[in-house]
Design a protein around this motif. Sequence first.
Motif, PDB file in Angstrom:
ATOM      1  N   TYR A 207      27.614 -23.079 -42.908  1.00 48.65           N
ATOM      2  CA  TYR A 207      27.489 -24.538 -42.760  1.00 48.65           C
ATOM      3  C   TYR A 207      26.503 -25.138 -43.761  1.00 48.65           C
ATOM      4  CZ  TYR A 207      27.339 -28.977 -40.201  1.00 48.65           C
ATOM      5  OH  TYR A 207      27.431 -30.297 -39.836  1.00 48.65           O
ATOM      6  N   VAL A 208      25.458 -24.393 -44.097  1.00 52.86           N
ATOM      7  CA  VAL A 208      24.432 -24.896 -45.010  1.00 52.86           C
ATOM      8  C   VAL A 208      24.440 -24.048 -46.278  1.00 52.86           C
ATOM      9  CG1 VAL A 208      21.962 -25.276 -45.344  1.00 52.86           C
ATOM     10  CG2 VAL A 208      23.006 -25.751 -43.118  1.00 52.86           C
TER      11      VAL A 208
ATOM     12  N   VAL B 107      17.153 -29.660 -43.463  1.00 50.82           N
ATOM     13  CA  VAL B 107      18.364 -30.060 -42.746  1.00 50.82           C
ATOM     14  C   VAL B 107      17.998 -30.287 -41.280  1.00 50.82           C
ATOM     15  CG1 VAL B 107      20.725 -29.445 -42.143  1.00 50.82           C
ATOM     16  CG2 VAL B 107      19.768 -28.682 -44.318  1.00 50.82           C
TER      17      VAL B 107
ATOM     18  N   LYS C 280      23.766 -31.146 -46.016  1.00 55.42           N
ATOM     19  CA  LYS C 280      23.845 -29.735 -45.645  1.00 55.42           C
ATOM     20  C   LYS C 280      23.986 -28.809 -46.846  1.00 55.42           C
ATOM     21  CE  LYS C 280      28.820 -29.778 -44.690  1.00 55.42           C
ATOM     22  NZ  LYS C 280      29.854 -29.472 -43.671  1.00 55.42           N
TER      23      LYS C 280
ATOM     24  N   LEU D   9      25.282 -32.830 -37.721  1.00 57.40           N
ATOM     25  CA  LEU D   9      24.287 -33.005 -38.773  1.00 57.40           C
ATOM     26  C   LEU D   9      23.739 -34.420 -38.728  1.00 57.40           C
ATOM     27  CD1 LEU D   9      22.994 -31.766 -41.410  1.00 57.40           C
ATOM     28  CD2 LEU D   9      24.871 -32.890 -42.633  1.00 57.40           C
TER      29      LEU D   9
ATOM     30  N   PHE E 179      19.496 -31.230 -37.335  1.00 59.26           N
ATOM     31  CA  PHE E 179      20.677 -31.215 -36.488  1.00 59.26           C
ATOM     32  C   PHE E 179      20.419 -32.041 -35.225  1.00 59.26           C
ATOM     33  CE2 PHE E 179      20.509 -27.175 -38.784  1.00 59.26           C
ATOM     34  CZ  PHE E 179      21.684 -27.275 -39.509  1.00 59.26           C
TER      35      PHE E 179
END
Length: 545
Positions: free
Chosen positions: A390-391, A317, A309, A303, A319
């Motif tokens: 993850y988010v 977001v 996140k 991230l 990456f």
Amino acid sequence: MKSTRINIVFLALAVTATFFIISSLTGDMTALAGEGTNTATISVTTEGSNWDNYNIIDYSSSILGGTASSWSWNFDDGNTATSSSGKHTYSKANTYKVEVSAKLSDSSTTVKNTTTVTIKEPALVASAKLDLDLSDETLKYDSRTPGAVSWSWNFGDGGTSTLDNGTHVYTKPNDYTVKLTVRSPAGNTSYYSERIDMNKLMAYFEASPVKGGAPLTVTFDDRSYKNPDKDYYIKEWYWNFHDSGSDNNTLTKKTGANVKHTFEKNGNYTVSLTVTDKNRNTDTYSTVISVGDEDAPEARFTLDDDYEKSGKSPLKVKFIDKSKPSDKTKVDLYKWEWTVYDEKGSKYKQIQKYKSYDPEFEFTDPGTYTIKLVVTDDKGFTDTETKKDYVKVTLDLSATFTASPTSGHKPLDVTFTATPAGSNDYPVSKYYWEYGDGYTDTTTSKMTTHSYKSTGTYTVKLTVTDTKSHTYTYSRSNYITVSDISSITAATTPTPAPTKTIVTTGSSGTKIFGIPGTEYFRSEMNRFYGFYEEYVNLLSGIFGM
């Protein structure tokens, strides 16, 4: 005087002889210079005999016993060069006269040399790759003929093409012979043909990925085919992954033939699919899945430090790609595929790039999201990194509603009033009502009216949509009750009082004041009074008097 004339003649002869001698020594200076020590060498060779180099020559020249200050080449095809050596490409096959001229460094003398070179085409051998997708009867064709400059396809159904590759759609399943004619720059021809059979059961699937590090999850997409003009429907799919370390080494399915399998250990696995139709005809197709950590690249991402996140919608977001090639093979990466999945496992977003890429995603819908990165190197090996849940994206959106009345006899007209929450992130722009009796309504106002025509108990739902297209649903179970009017009357009507029965006879008690002949009139008066009492009792029962 005579002596003077003799001297003049002698002088003239001397001049003439001198000029003749000089002319003899210098008349063809180039030809002379090409003899003896100051000779120009010439070397011309073809680079190879394949289609990619048959028409390329390597040329060079030098001066024996000296040097040249300049060079000039003529390749006999309209092209020239001014270096002592190099490469030249001819556009077509032929025999050419190559000439080199060199000017000597220590004089103005030019020396020349010539040779011939023959450019000959390699053998033209037609070849092609045909891929038939039987699910939609589409043929992908691709000429694999080196040296071809023109192509002529005949697909056997009347269709033709002059492209080197493309697609062709058949309108009817049948047996066809596909023919290809190719021509070279010199006009040489070659032919290729292949038969395709669409009148049979055919097992086929596509796998992705086919290479990668362990654990490697592969999706197998069934593309098996049966002729729709014949009763050959597939009734069974039998998969064999030849993965002895797996609890799901084999799999038999009756429907939904697409499957996934995870290979936990390194190795080469021959995966096969056998399909069986209702007449017990079978066909098998197989491919190899290569699993090896040492040969596979490494997929990694993190991230971006400037992003969070989790947060409220809309949430951006970013990456950072940290993937790298295999430490063993050092093969470069060539493809990055980023995929975002929602809570249901459906693809929310996807980006595919052919260079290292740091993607930024915007999440507008609330929920929990899984991020997956798949990298592929030039050898076709892949690796995957997945970060589950993850988010996390949140959103404030809710609403309630009330109704009036909530019960009554049919037809019942009910007014519904929606109340959006004051904490909503965005204003509500649309109200979708489900009244429970099969009718729905979409409004932009908070209030609506609906008429229930049938008896029953109804559950009402309201779905609100905000200005960013987010939705929220609120439901009230068994909220509206509609009754029939007869059931309401029966519920509110008390038991009637006993009815008096007046018995009339022919006795004197039935006379009016004992006057003979009045019996009939007394009987009628009694009957009317009985009717009157029944009528009063009925009204009392209805209105509660």
